[in-house]
Design a protein around this motif. Structure first.
Motif, PDB file in Angstrom:
ATOM      1  N   ARG A 122     -90.180   4.859  46.659  1.00  0.00           N
ATOM      2  CA  ARG A 122     -90.751   3.559  47.232  1.00  0.00           C
ATOM      3  C   ARG A 122     -89.769   2.869  47.794  1.00  0.00           C
ATOM      4  N   GLU A 126     -91.648  -2.522  49.519  1.00  0.00           N
ATOM      5  CA  GLU A 126     -93.110  -1.917  49.913  1.00  0.00           C
ATOM      6  C   GLU A 126     -93.925  -3.064  49.500  1.00  0.00           C
ATOM      7  N   SER A 165     -96.722  -1.606  54.403  1.00  0.00           N
ATOM      8  CA  SER A 165     -96.493  -1.387  55.923  1.00  0.00           C
ATOM      9  C   SER A 165     -96.915   0.038  56.240  1.00  0.00           C
ATOM     10  N   TRP A 166     -97.017   1.137  55.519  1.00  0.00           N
ATOM     11  CA  TRP A 166     -97.197   2.358  55.614  1.00  0.00           C
ATOM     12  C   TRP A 166     -98.542   2.642  56.170  1.00  0.00           C
ATOM     13  N   ARG A 169     -98.191   1.952  59.940  1.00  0.00           N
ATOM     14  CA  ARG A 169     -97.661   2.975  60.590  1.00  0.00           C
ATOM     15  C   ARG A 169     -98.597   4.222  60.610  1.00  0.00           C
ATOM     16  N   GLU A 170     -99.392   4.557  59.524  1.00  0.00           N
ATOM     17  CA  GLU A 170    -100.238   5.666  59.705  1.00  0.00           C
ATOM     18  C   GLU A 170    -101.356   5.329  60.676  1.00  0.00           C
TER      19      GLU A 170
END
Length: 173
Positions: A122, A126, A165-166, A169-170
């Motif tokens: 991680r 995150e 935040s992922w 991004r995805e």
């Protein structure tokens, strides 16, 4: 009361998402300023930060930077992370009553499958990090970035959730 600090590199859409959530905190008087630290973006990150009234730096010394932060508390987040409803009241109460760092709870709606949660490392920001400015100033060293500053804390867990935040991004892929 609270200074928000983010580091970015070519993350214009993610930066805009996070800043849009912080507007309500500024209106309520919780967020006093936002600092965006840029690592050579070639997109419109500087324009987004400027339009939102942020301080935008491409070169900085973390010790000097923390000295200029207006808030007595710092909120370190990644561009693209979004705080969910209720965060303003909880953070305001937390900073008024506590002196220890805290992190937001991971959003239940955007959790990774169990296997991926167990097998990946991680990023330290995150779930964001809320910490007193004085504590950060005692820890900061030359050449340090936000991730270095975020490591090594045993923060309390807030009930307010953060969409990591992922997810942003995805969605961009």
């Amino acid at each position: 009361m609270l200074t928000v600090i983010m580091e970015c590199r070519d993350q214009e859409p993610e930066l805009a998402q996070t800043l849009s959530v912080l507007v309500a905190g500024a209106v309520e008087g919780l967020v006093s300023d936002v600092i965006v630290l840029d690592h050579g973006s070639k997109d419109g990150s500087s324009f987004v930060a400027d339009a939102a009234g942020c301080r935008f730096y491409q070169q900085w010394d973390m010790k000097d930077l923390l000295g200029t932060a207006r808030g007595e508390w710092l909120l370190l987040v990644e561009p693209g992370a979004r705080l969910t409803q209720g965060w303003i009241d909880e953070v305001a109460e937390y900073v008024a009553l506590n002196k220890m760092p805290a992190r937001f709870s991971e959003s239940r709606a955007y959790r990774l499958p169990l296997y991926r949660r167990l097998t990946r490392s991680r990023p330290p920001l995150e779930n964001g990090l809320l910490l007193p400015k004085r504590q950060a100033q005692t820890l900061v060293r030359s050449g340090m970035d936000l991730r270095d500053l975020a490591n090594g804390h045993k923060p309390r867990r807030l009930t307010s959730e953060i969409i990591p935040s992922w997810v942003a991004r995805e969605a961009r892929r």
